[in-house]
Design a protein around this motif. Structure first.
Motif, short mmCIF file in Angstrom:
data_model
loop_
_atom_site.label_atom_id
_atom_site.label_comp_id
_atom_site.label_asym_id
_atom_site.label_seq_id
_atom_site.Cartn_x
_atom_site.Cartn_y
_atom_site.Cartn_z
N THR A 1 36.00 -10.62 -3.47
CA THR A 1 35.71 -9.27 -3.96
C THR A 1 35.41 -8.35 -2.78
O THR A 1 34.92 -8.81 -1.75
N GLU A 2 35.74 -7.07 -2.97
CA GLU A 2 35.37 -6.08 -1.95
C GLU A 2 34.13 -5.30 -2.40
O GLU A 2 33.72 -4.35 -1.75
N ASP A 3 33.58 -5.71 -3.54
CA ASP A 3 32.39 -5.05 -4.07
C ASP A 3 31.15 -5.79 -3.56
O ASP A 3 30.93 -6.97 -3.90
N HIS A 4 30.35 -5.11 -2.77
CA HIS A 4 29.19 -5.77 -2.15
C HIS A 4 27.88 -5.43 -2.85
O HIS A 4 26.80 -5.59 -2.28
N THR A 5 28.00 -4.90 -4.07
CA THR A 5 26.77 -4.66 -4.83
C THR A 5 26.78 -5.55 -6.06
O THR A 5 27.83 -5.95 -6.56
N VAL A 6 25.58 -5.81 -6.59
CA VAL A 6 25.43 -6.63 -7.79
C VAL A 6 24.65 -5.80 -8.79
O VAL A 6 23.59 -5.28 -8.46
#
Ligand code: PLP
Ligand code: COI
Length: 341
Positions: free
Chosen positions: A37-42
């Motif tokens: 994933t390139e999404d680094h937030t949760v």
């Protein structure tokens, strides 16, 4: 592949976002396929198990560029094994067989541009972790989990790199007898935060924790195991059920015996006998081997003969041999090096 434009040699031990992380979710009793994933937030429910009851376990390993230009990791099978043991202790479902290694390989390969060049002194730190992600309010394990791996290029854990550090004997315990000291759970680190902040405020680099049962034996620090060298060059490391079974320490004991022909001993180490050792070091993935020059026990100073300027000679040999194996300069024991690219 072109490397990112980063000042590798001046990196500290901090978080720098890379291009990819790995993510997999556990729902309805099974782990999904997972992927990059390139999404680094949760984004989590406010009542998520990890937020309310600290249901989270993690690992730490490094990716290296070897002298012949490969990207490798060091004994990731042992991180896989330890993550499974940590997960079981906190009622977190274990990963499917082979998933850990597959995920580490994928995420490191995808972030190859962030693996510091050979000789830069930096490495890519890889942090796999699993946490309870759905809402729980009664004290019980979550039903849903997320497994993620983030990567971040890092330099030395302690400022000054190979310069000996000063640590103090902590008044707090890190673990309880029969507690969770032997697993890698976030809760063990939460309890160390006040101790490390006050240690730093008082001018110390780290805390030495004593055994929680009798407070007479050396356990470990907040993030590394101990190695001591006797005056006749024996390598001694504390034996305890409440310390993390460090992969670096287990590897170093093998290196000491098989590569350097040194005698090794894993046994209880009393604080009272520490003054008799010739050298002291902290070992771990982040710490590698960080030499300890001085231990302060409530005003009583224990100064190792190796001094405050450089690593002791045996510690240095251990350091050179271990990092030589990790960076491909010295032949590794069978199965220790996992080649990624
Ligand atoms: N002890 C603690 C408390 C740690 O956090 C770590 C770091 O992982 C270690 C020891 C060293 O373990 P390893 O050599 O497997 O990184
Ligand atoms: C590691 O060495 O990987 C750790 O998790 C230690 C931590 C204190 C950074």
């Amino acid at each position: 592949m072109e490397k990112k434009n980063i000042d590798w040699s001046n990196l500290g031990f901090g978080y720098l976002q890379t291009d990819y992380s790995y993510v997999s979710n556990y729902r309805d009793g099974a782990w999904d396929e997972g992927g990059l994933t390139e999404d680094h937030t949760v984004t989590l429910n406010e009542c998520a198990g990890v937020l309310q009851y600290a249901q989270t376990v993690f690992e730490g390993l490094k990716a290296y560029t070897t002298d012949d230009g490969h990207i490798v990791t060091f004994r990731p099978d042992l991180n896989d094994e330890r993550l499974a043991a940590s997960a079981a202790r906190l009622e977190i479902p274990v990963l499917p067989k082979g998933r850990f290694l597959e995920a580490v390989t994928k995420v490191v390969a995808a972030n190859a541009a962030y693996v510091p060049p050979y000789g830069s002194g930096a490495t890519l730190y890889v942090r796999p972790y699993i946490f309870g992600s759905n809402a729980v309010i009664g004290v019980k394990p979550a039903d849903e989990y997320q497994f993620r791996i983030l990567c971040t290029p890092v330099g030395p854990y302690f400022k000054g790199g190979a310069k000996p550090i000063t640590i103090r004997v902590s008044d707090f315990d890190r673990a309880a007898p029969h507690g969770t000291g032997n697993i890698k759970a976030g809760l063990n680190y939460a309890m160390s935060l006040h101790a490390i902040v006050t240690a730093h405020r008082e001018g110390y680099d780290e805390n030495l924790y004593l055994d929680p049962g009798t407070r007479t034996k050396v356990e470990e620090t907040g993030g590394a195991n101990f190695l001591f060298i006797t005056k006749d060059n024996k390598v001694v490391t504390p034996k305890s059920d409440s310390i993390l079974p460090s992969i670096t320490r287990r590897s170093l004991m093998h290196v000491a015996q098989e590569y350097l022909g040194l005698q090794v001993e894993q046994r209880e180490v009393y604080l009272d006998e520490v003054k008799d050792f010739a050298e002291c070091g902290l070992c771990g993935t982040a710490a590698v081997i960080s030499p300890v020059g001085k231990i302060v026990d409530h005003g009583r100073e224990i100064c190792f003969p190796s001094g405050m300027d450089e690593m002791g000679p045996v510690t240095k040999k251990l350091y050179d041999t271990l990092t030589g194996i990790q960076m491909g300069r010295i032949e590794a024991p069978e199965g220790w090096i996992h080649v990624i690219a």
